[in-house]
Design an enzyme around this catalytic site. Sequence first.
Site, PDB file in Angstrom:
ATOM      1  N   HIS A  17       0.943  -1.461   0.514  1.00 33.58           N
ATOM      2  CA  HIS A  17      -0.260   0.287  -0.318  1.00 33.58           C
ATOM      3  C   HIS A  17       0.906   1.394   0.006  1.00 33.58           C
ATOM      4  O   HIS A  17       0.321   2.034  -0.838  1.00 33.58           O
ATOM      5  CB  HIS A  17      -1.030  -0.145   1.196  1.00 33.58           C
ATOM      6  CG  HIS A  17      -1.972  -1.204   1.110  1.00 33.58           C
ATOM      7  ND1 HIS A  17      -2.311  -1.417   2.552  1.00 33.58           N
ATOM      8  CD2 HIS A  17      -2.593  -1.122   0.728  1.00 33.58           C
ATOM      9  CE1 HIS A  17      -2.815  -1.939   1.767  1.00 33.58           C
ATOM     10  NE2 HIS A  17      -4.001  -2.369   1.206  1.00 33.58           N
ATOM     11  N   LYS A  41     -15.749  -8.289   4.032  1.00 33.42           N
ATOM     12  CA  LYS A  41     -14.526  -8.562   4.869  1.00 33.42           C
ATOM     13  C   LYS A  41     -14.756  -8.245   5.949  1.00 33.42           C
ATOM     14  O   LYS A  41     -15.209  -7.724   6.896  1.00 33.42           O
ATOM     15  CB  LYS A  41     -13.367  -7.578   4.254  1.00 33.42           C
ATOM     16  CG  LYS A  41     -12.946  -8.255   2.778  1.00 33.42           C
ATOM     17  CD  LYS A  41     -11.541  -6.583   2.401  1.00 33.42           C
ATOM     18  CE  LYS A  41     -11.059  -6.586   1.559  1.00 33.42           C
ATOM     19  NZ  LYS A  41      -9.555  -6.242   0.942  1.00 33.42           N
ATOM     20  N   ARG A  91      -1.304  -5.911  -8.034  1.00 32.03           N
ATOM     21  CA  ARG A  91      -0.699  -7.572  -7.855  1.00 32.03           C
ATOM     22  C   ARG A  91      -0.052  -8.551  -8.769  1.00 32.03           C
ATOM     23  O   ARG A  91       0.588  -8.872  -9.325  1.00 32.03           O
ATOM     24  CB  ARG A  91      -1.032  -7.991  -6.480  1.00 32.03           C
ATOM     25  CG  ARG A  91      -1.234  -7.080  -5.638  1.00 32.03           C
ATOM     26  CD  ARG A  91      -0.834  -7.406  -4.245  1.00 32.03           C
ATOM     27  NE  ARG A  91      -2.259  -8.015  -3.719  1.00 32.03           N
ATOM     28  CZ  ARG A  91      -3.671  -8.458  -3.323  1.00 32.03           C
ATOM     29  NH1 ARG A  91      -2.965  -7.268  -2.071  1.00 32.03           N
ATOM     30  NH2 ARG A  91      -4.604  -8.121  -3.349  1.00 32.03           N
ATOM     31  N   SER A 129      -3.213  -7.347   2.620  1.00 33.82           N
ATOM     32  CA  SER A 129      -3.018  -7.463   4.166  1.00 33.82           C
ATOM     33  C   SER A 129      -3.990  -8.922   4.085  1.00 33.82           C
ATOM     34  O   SER A 129      -3.970  -9.463   5.731  1.00 33.82           O
ATOM     35  CB  SER A 129      -4.966  -6.069   4.345  1.00 33.82           C
ATOM     36  OG  SER A 129      -3.760  -5.373   3.723  1.00 33.82           O
TER      37      SER A 129
END
Length: 166
Positions: A17, A41, A91, A129
Amino acid sequence: MRIGVYPGTFDPITLGHMDIIRRAAHLVDRLVIGVTTNPSKSPMFTLDERLEMVTRETEGLPGNVRIVSFDSLLMDFAEREGASMIVRGLRAVADFEYEFQMAGMNQQLNDAIETVFLMADVSLQPIASRLVKEIALYGGDVSKFVSPAVAAEVRERVERIGRKGS
């Protein structure tokens, strides 16, 4: 003034990040980091804790960086902030498929706001994360993926909620 919005849950904020934040700050006159909730989440940290974490981690960065929370459609938030672009980090191919779909939907909502994709540094691309939390919950060392202060906060939280596999 060119304003960009970088949204995320940042639960916790990772070195990946931070790489995107540093690079995005050079592309805009103001970078607004939007810390949000995500119903799909289960956050390890509260919204206020994540806001504090992101604020601390971004202190001293060059450029005009502002951290705020939001709980709305991303495009509504971007419009309120006067943004001309949404910054998203990529990513892997799996990220691209999801992000491409989201960019298309966002474009349908407001085609005046562009989505800009930044690739994370190669050494940081595997960091997520979700994986940082999983590693920590099983007693692994997350110090390669987050700052020392964030690593300490993650360890403390895991101690409070209990480690898996113990």
